[in-house]
Scaffold this active site. Structure first.
Site, mmCIF file in Angstrom:
data_model
loop_
_atom_site.group_PDB
_atom_site.id
_atom_site.type_symbol
_atom_site.label_atom_id
_atom_site.label_comp_id
_atom_site.label_asym_id
_atom_site.label_seq_id
_atom_site.Cartn_x
_atom_site.Cartn_y
_atom_site.Cartn_z
ATOM 1 N N HIS A 140 54.956 27.828 -9.061
ATOM 2 C CA HIS A 140 53.547 27.415 -9.030
ATOM 3 C C HIS A 140 53.326 25.911 -9.200
ATOM 4 O O HIS A 140 52.237 25.412 -8.933
ATOM 5 C CB HIS A 140 52.721 28.183 -10.068
ATOM 6 N N HIS A 143 52.469 28.477 -5.126
ATOM 7 C CA HIS A 143 51.488 29.481 -5.533
ATOM 8 C C HIS A 143 50.394 28.808 -6.365
ATOM 9 O O HIS A 143 50.653 27.905 -7.149
ATOM 10 C CB HIS A 143 52.158 30.560 -6.385
ATOM 11 N N GLU A 149 48.607 32.889 -12.677
ATOM 12 C CA GLU A 149 49.928 32.261 -12.775
ATOM 13 C C GLU A 149 50.311 32.271 -14.249
ATOM 14 O O GLU A 149 49.435 32.203 -15.126
ATOM 15 C CB GLU A 149 49.930 30.834 -12.226
ATOM 16 N N ASP A 151 45.451 31.595 -3.837
ATOM 17 C CA ASP A 151 46.007 32.908 -3.527
ATOM 18 C C ASP A 151 44.936 33.993 -3.537
ATOM 19 O O ASP A 151 44.985 34.936 -2.743
ATOM 20 C CB ASP A 151 47.116 33.259 -4.509
ATOM 21 N N ASP A 181 43.863 36.600 -9.133
ATOM 22 C CA ASP A 181 45.273 36.240 -9.215
ATOM 23 C C ASP A 181 45.489 35.408 -10.476
ATOM 24 O O ASP A 181 44.562 34.737 -10.964
ATOM 25 C CB ASP A 181 45.715 35.444 -7.983
#
Length: 247
Positions: free
Chosen positions: A63, A160, A15, A165, A13
């Protein structure tokens, strides 16, 4: 076919400063966890990155990673080699893969590493969003929704975060594919597919798990009770698997 338990999976994942990548947005966090034999190995890759630009306010609201926090963090070029070595040759399991893969490809391209700027040439890309849509059509298939559907605790996910995640996605993916022994499925797609499902491939063969002796004995006890109630042979005995006994 290669068996799923023999595959090295990297659940990934990212961001970012915002979206889309075409407007110059950059990655600010990467989180990956390794799964082999359907078990988390404990190996992971996690880093915060200095993007050399400000993050959009909407992205920060998602986030919680501020520009001030990223001051002094490494740039993608500082970790590119270590990151590539961690993911190379693995099956990358990503929720909404087109988004993350597009950003990662862009980061390698900005470094002039064009041979690495197409992850699909170095890894298998498996999109869990496409997998979830195929299995749960017409339902919400966000990571939070899937955690709820598969009874996975995501109570610590107020914001997030790439590493958290990826850990949650690992649990979701393993729950969605429980009993499946092949990764040859319609959601193993190249990043260039743009999120389209493409030609449907076969799902994994169904795994039949035989009942244990204790389970067979308990089943026989239930049938014996039904026999007693009907004073004869109960209907369910007509459907007992041939040749299977509790002995």
């Amino acid at each position: 076919m290669e068996q799923q338990q023999d595959k090295r999976l990297v659940i990934l994942d990212t961001e970012t400063t915002g979206m889309p990548v075409s407007e110059g947005h950059r990655i600010i966090e990467i989180g990956c966890v390794e799964v082999i034999g359907r078990r988390l190995t404990g190996r992971h890759f996690h880093v915060y990155l200095q993007p050399d630009r400000e993050s959009d306010e909407d992205a920060i609201n998602v986030h919680g990673i501020t520009d001030a926090f990223l001051v002094g963090k490494p740039r993608f070029g500082d970790v590119a080699e270590e990151f590539f070595e961690f993911i190379q040759g693995a099956t990358l399991v990503i929720h909404n893969a087109a988004f993350d893969v597009g950003f990662i490809n862009n980061e390698f391209a900005l470094l002039g590493q064009h041979d690495r700027a197409d992850l699909a040439q170095h890894c298998t890309i498996l999109d869990t969003l496409l997998l979830a849509r195929a299995r749960h059509p017409g339902q919400r298939n966000s990571l939070d929704a899937l955690c709820k559907r598969y009874d996975i605790d995501n109570s610590g996910r107020d914001l997030h975060g790439a590493l958290l995640d990826s850990e949650l996605l690992a649990d979701v993916y393993l729950a969605m594919t429980r009993g499946q022994n092949s990764l040859t499925m319609d959601v193993a797609v190249e990043a260039s597919s743009g999120g389209e499902l493409g030609d449907a491939g076969p799902l994994g063969e169904i795994v039949v798990v035989a009942a244990s002796l204790d389970e067979l004995a308990a089943h026989e006890e239930v049938l014996a009770g039904l026999d007693k109630n009907v004073k004869g042979s109960c209907l369910w005995r007509n459907y007992s698997p041939a040749g299977v006994t509790a002995e």
